[in-house]
Design an enzyme around this catalytic site. Structure first.
Site, PDB file in Angstrom:
ATOM      1  N   HIS A 157       7.732  11.266 -28.107  1.00 58.96           N
ATOM      2  CA  HIS A 157       7.648  10.704 -29.461  1.00 58.96           C
ATOM      3  C   HIS A 157       8.444  11.033 -31.340  1.00 58.96           C
ATOM      4  O   HIS A 157       9.265  11.516 -30.902  1.00 58.96           O
ATOM      5  CB  HIS A 157       6.398  12.246 -30.556  1.00 58.96           C
ATOM      6  CG  HIS A 157       4.844  11.863 -31.167  1.00 58.96           C
ATOM      7  ND1 HIS A 157       4.418  10.523 -31.405  1.00 58.96           N
ATOM      8  CD2 HIS A 157       4.945  11.834 -32.292  1.00 58.96           C
ATOM      9  CE1 HIS A 157       3.785  10.456 -32.177  1.00 58.96           C
ATOM     10  NE2 HIS A 157       3.570  11.275 -33.214  1.00 58.96           N
ATOM     11  N   SER A 181      13.104  -0.200 -25.445  1.00 56.59           N
ATOM     12  CA  SER A 181      14.342   0.236 -25.780  1.00 56.59           C
ATOM     13  C   SER A 181      14.516   1.750 -25.142  1.00 56.59           C
ATOM     14  O   SER A 181      16.012   2.021 -24.627  1.00 56.59           O
ATOM     15  CB  SER A 181      14.728   0.085 -27.311  1.00 56.59           C
ATOM     16  OG  SER A 181      14.042   1.072 -27.765  1.00 56.59           O
TER      17      SER A 181
HETATM   18  C1  GAR Z   1       9.438   4.844 -29.470  1.00 56.63           C
HETATM   19  O1  GAR Z   1       9.790   4.721 -31.126  1.00 56.63           O
HETATM   20  C2  GAR Z   1       9.051   6.370 -29.156  1.00 56.63           C
HETATM   21  O2  GAR Z   1       8.993   7.328 -30.024  1.00 56.63           O
HETATM   22  C3  GAR Z   1       7.226   5.429 -29.500  1.00 56.63           C
HETATM   23  O3  GAR Z   1       6.983   4.179 -29.417  1.00 56.63           O
HETATM   24  C4  GAR Z   1       8.698   3.795 -29.496  1.00 56.63           C
HETATM   25  C5  GAR Z   1       8.503   3.162 -28.259  1.00 56.63           C
HETATM   26  O4  GAR Z   1       9.778   2.170 -28.733  1.00 56.63           O
HETATM   27  N1  GAR Z   1       6.167   6.006 -29.030  1.00 56.63           N
HETATM   28  C6  GAR Z   1       4.583   6.660 -29.457  1.00 56.63           C
HETATM   29  O5  GAR Z   1       4.768   5.961 -30.927  1.00 56.63           O
HETATM   30  C7  GAR Z   1       3.840   7.445 -28.643  1.00 56.63           C
HETATM   31  N2  GAR Z   1       3.118   8.069 -29.324  1.00 56.63           N
HETATM   32  P1  GAR Z   1      10.822   1.445 -27.429  1.00 56.63           P
HETATM   33  O6  GAR Z   1       9.527   0.490 -26.636  1.00 56.63           O
HETATM   34  O7  GAR Z   1      11.780   0.063 -27.570  1.00 56.63           O
HETATM   35  O8  GAR Z   1      10.751   2.399 -26.130  1.00 56.63           O
END
Ligand code: GAR
Length: 216
Positions: A109, A13
């Site tokens: 993060h 996303s």
């Molecule tokens: C997001 O919340 C990002 O901040 C987190 O994973 C999610 C990915 O969502 N990242 C971490 O935790 C990295 N350590 P997305 O795939 O929908 O962008």
């Protein structure tokens, strides 16, 4: 035009929010390539929909994890990528990629670093009883969520929050903050000295710091 390479492991996303900002003409950049380590990552569907090249690389197909990252660096370099964006890439990036893109890899993060690094940061914040959490965009170094901080944004945490409700509140902010950080880079406004990131013409009253109400 700033060329971006995206690394994502899942839903994507944040990747989508970057595509949307570019398509709306608000971010002067182009996504040259998506690389994923997960064959069924939904991020791949997003790349297909927007005719963005993508590549699935399985770390197990490489002799070592360093070889995996050397290949990623080679693929990005081949396409003249300038800035690498980790968008939910659930691995610690290793030296061959970091050395190829010094202070040119960003990560988002879902916590206010250095609080709650690693996995399940939103759950950590809820269980710790934090009253404020948020998200952090930082340049990537060899540590886990330790690199120089570019920008942070805060949300209140309610005693009723669950991991899911807090994740959703933070995610909404992530989708604004990440494109904003990339925009700062694209405008040449970021410079790094040690672990301090200087932002040219930074507005401290930017929309991305959100205070919880202190009185009723
Ligand atoms: C997001 O919340 C990002 O901040 C987190 O994973 C999610 C990915 O969502 N990242 C971490 O935790 C990295 N350590 P997305 O795939 O929908 O962008």
């Amino acid at each position: 035009m700033l060329k971006l390479g995206i690394l994502a492991s899942g839903r994507g996303s944040n990747f989508q929010s970057i595509i949307d900002e570019i398509n709306a003409g608000k971010l002067s950049a182009a996504v040259s390539l998506l690389i994923t380590d997960t064959p069924d990552a939904y991020a791949i569907e997003r790349a297909k929909k927007h005719s963005i090249d993508f590549l699935y690389l399985n770390p197990r197909d490489f002799k070592s994890i360093n070889d995996f990252y050397a290949r990623i660096a080679a693929e990005l370099t081949k396409r003249s990528v300038e800035l690498v964006i980790l968008a939910g890439f659930m691995r610690i990036v290793r030296k061959p990629l970091i050395d190829a893109f010094p202070n040119r890899i960003m990560n988002i993060h879902p916590a206010l670093l250095p609080a709650f690094p690693g996995l399940h940061s939103q759950k950590q914040a809820v269980e710790y009883g934090a009253r404020i959490s948020g998200c952090t965009v930082h340049f990537v170094d060899e540590g886990m969520d330790t690199g120089p901080i570019i920008i942070q944004a805060a949300v209140p945490v309610s005693p009723d929050d669950t991991e899911d409700s807090l994740s959703e509140r933070i995610l909404r902010l992530e989708h604004k903050v990440y494109p904003f950080a990339i925009k700062l880079y694209s405008e040449g406004r970021l410079s790094v000295e040690g672990r301090i990131v200087n932002i040219n013409n930074y507005n401290m009253n930017s929309d991305y710091f959100i205070n919880p109400p202190l009185s009723r």
